[in-house]
Motif scaffolding. Structure first.
Motif, short mmCIF file in Angstrom:
data_model
loop_
_atom_site.label_atom_id
_atom_site.label_comp_id
_atom_site.label_asym_id
_atom_site.label_seq_id
_atom_site.Cartn_x
_atom_site.Cartn_y
_atom_site.Cartn_z
N PRO A 68 -4.48 -6.58 4.29
CA PRO A 68 -4.05 -7.84 3.67
C PRO A 68 -3.34 -7.58 2.34
N ASP A 69 -2.56 -8.56 1.92
CA ASP A 69 -1.87 -8.51 0.62
C ASP A 69 -0.96 -7.29 0.47
N GLN A 70 -0.23 -6.94 1.50
CA GLN A 70 0.72 -5.82 1.49
C GLN A 70 0.08 -4.48 1.17
N THR A 71 -1.20 -4.32 1.47
CA THR A 71 -1.87 -3.04 1.28
C THR A 71 -1.64 -2.18 2.51
N VAL A 72 -1.25 -0.93 2.28
CA VAL A 72 -0.97 0.00 3.37
C VAL A 72 -1.77 1.27 3.14
N ASP A 73 -2.49 1.70 4.17
CA ASP A 73 -3.22 2.97 4.13
C ASP A 73 -2.58 3.92 5.13
N PHE A 74 -2.37 5.16 4.70
CA PHE A 74 -1.85 6.20 5.58
C PHE A 74 -2.30 7.54 5.03
N ALA A 75 -2.03 8.60 5.74
CA ALA A 75 -2.40 9.95 5.30
C ALA A 75 -1.15 10.82 5.24
N VAL A 76 -1.10 11.69 4.24
CA VAL A 76 0.00 12.62 4.07
C VAL A 76 -0.54 14.02 4.38
N THR A 77 0.20 14.77 5.19
CA THR A 77 -0.26 16.09 5.60
C THR A 77 0.86 17.12 5.46
N ASP A 78 0.45 18.37 5.31
CA ASP A 78 1.38 19.49 5.36
C ASP A 78 0.85 20.54 6.34
N THR A 79 0.03 20.12 7.27
CA THR A 79 -0.64 20.88 8.33
C THR A 79 -1.80 21.72 7.82
N LYS A 80 -1.85 22.07 6.55
CA LYS A 80 -3.00 22.80 6.00
C LYS A 80 -3.97 21.86 5.31
N GLY A 81 -3.50 20.72 4.88
CA GLY A 81 -4.32 19.75 4.19
C GLY A 81 -3.83 18.35 4.45
N THR A 82 -4.74 17.40 4.33
CA THR A 82 -4.42 15.99 4.53
C THR A 82 -5.09 15.18 3.44
N ILE A 83 -4.37 14.24 2.88
CA ILE A 83 -4.92 13.37 1.83
C ILE A 83 -4.66 11.93 2.21
N PRO A 84 -5.70 11.09 2.18
CA PRO A 84 -5.49 9.66 2.43
C PRO A 84 -4.78 9.01 1.25
N VAL A 85 -3.87 8.10 1.56
CA VAL A 85 -3.07 7.43 0.54
C VAL A 85 -3.23 5.93 0.71
N GLN A 86 -3.35 5.23 -0.41
CA GLN A 86 -3.38 3.77 -0.39
C GLN A 86 -2.25 3.27 -1.29
N TYR A 87 -1.47 2.33 -0.76
CA TYR A 87 -0.32 1.81 -1.49
C TYR A 87 -0.30 0.30 -1.32
N LYS A 88 -0.02 -0.41 -2.41
CA LYS A 88 0.10 -1.86 -2.34
C LYS A 88 1.52 -2.22 -2.73
N GLY A 89 2.25 -2.77 -1.77
CA GLY A 89 3.63 -3.16 -2.01
C GLY A 89 4.44 -3.01 -0.74
N LEU A 90 5.74 -3.20 -0.88
CA LEU A 90 6.64 -3.07 0.26
C LEU A 90 7.05 -1.62 0.43
N LEU A 91 6.98 -1.15 1.65
CA LEU A 91 7.40 0.22 1.95
C LEU A 91 8.90 0.28 2.22
N PRO A 92 9.51 1.43 2.01
CA PRO A 92 10.94 1.57 2.35
C PRO A 92 11.16 1.32 3.84
N ASP A 93 12.35 0.85 4.19
CA ASP A 93 12.66 0.54 5.60
C ASP A 93 12.51 1.76 6.51
N LEU A 94 12.80 2.94 6.02
CA LEU A 94 12.76 4.14 6.86
C LEU A 94 11.39 4.81 6.88
N PHE A 95 10.39 4.20 6.27
CA PHE A 95 9.04 4.76 6.26
C PHE A 95 8.43 4.60 7.64
N ARG A 96 7.93 5.71 8.21
CA ARG A 96 7.24 5.66 9.50
C ARG A 96 6.44 6.94 9.68
N GLU A 97 5.57 6.93 10.68
CA GLU A 97 4.73 8.09 10.95
C GLU A 97 5.57 9.28 11.41
#
Length: 165
Positions: A68-97
């Motif tokens: 809700p309220d434009q909150t987005v949860d995702f994870a960023v990885t580099d194959t050796k590590g993964t960190i959960p990310v939380q962002y509130k706002g509009l994402l760029p149009d080209l943002f995708r998994e």
């Protein structure tokens, strides 16, 4: 006081003023420096909570959850590590998994990266230099024949080869 000692005093006082000015400038700029880190580096270096930095890597497939309220949860990885990310706002149009991303923000005490800025790649061949270097070190990113970056998972599609029917 002789002429030589007055000149030496003037040079020493100008040098002292200059040293103080340079020190103040460097001290003021130290808060504006934001370092880039990959998820593996964050885990290995033990970044303190509240430290501001840029986190870069690939958006983990299946990790994108919109709240809700434009909150987005995702994870960023580099194959050796993964960190959960939380962002509130509009994402760029080209943002995708599965695509490259750079997020700027701070790490909280629970290990979640609280981003206040999210940047996505702008075309098929663009990848931020720091992210590309980190992925190259992991073996997930390679240079193509034309010098453009190519994902290691699908080298045949991004090198411009046509499939035979």
């Amino acid at each position: 006081m002789t002429r030589k000692s007055r000149r030496l005093t003037l040079i020493a006082s100008c040098g002292g003023v200059l040293a103080v000015a340079v020190g103040l400038i460097l001290w003021q700029m130290s808060g504006a420096i934001v370092f880039f880190r990959s998820p593996a580096e964050v885990a290995a270096q033990g970044v303190a909570p509240g430290t501001r930095f840029r986190l870069g890597g690939l958006v983990l497939d299946g990790s994108l959850k919109r709240g809700p309220d434009q909150t987005v949860d995702f994870a960023v990885t580099d194959t050796k590590g993964t960190i959960p990310v939380q962002y509130k706002g509009l994402l760029p149009d080209l943002f995708r998994e599965g695509q490259g991303v750079v997020a700027e923000g701070t790490l909280d005490t629970g290990g979640t990266f609280r981003a206040d800025t999210v940047l996505a790649k702008h075309d098929e061949s663009y990848m931020p230099r720091e992210v590309a270097d980190a992925l190259k070190a992991q073996g997930r990113w390679q240079e193509g024949k034309d010098g453009k970056p190519v994902k290691a998972e699908s080298p045949d599609t991004s090198l411009g080869k046509r499939s035979e029917r």
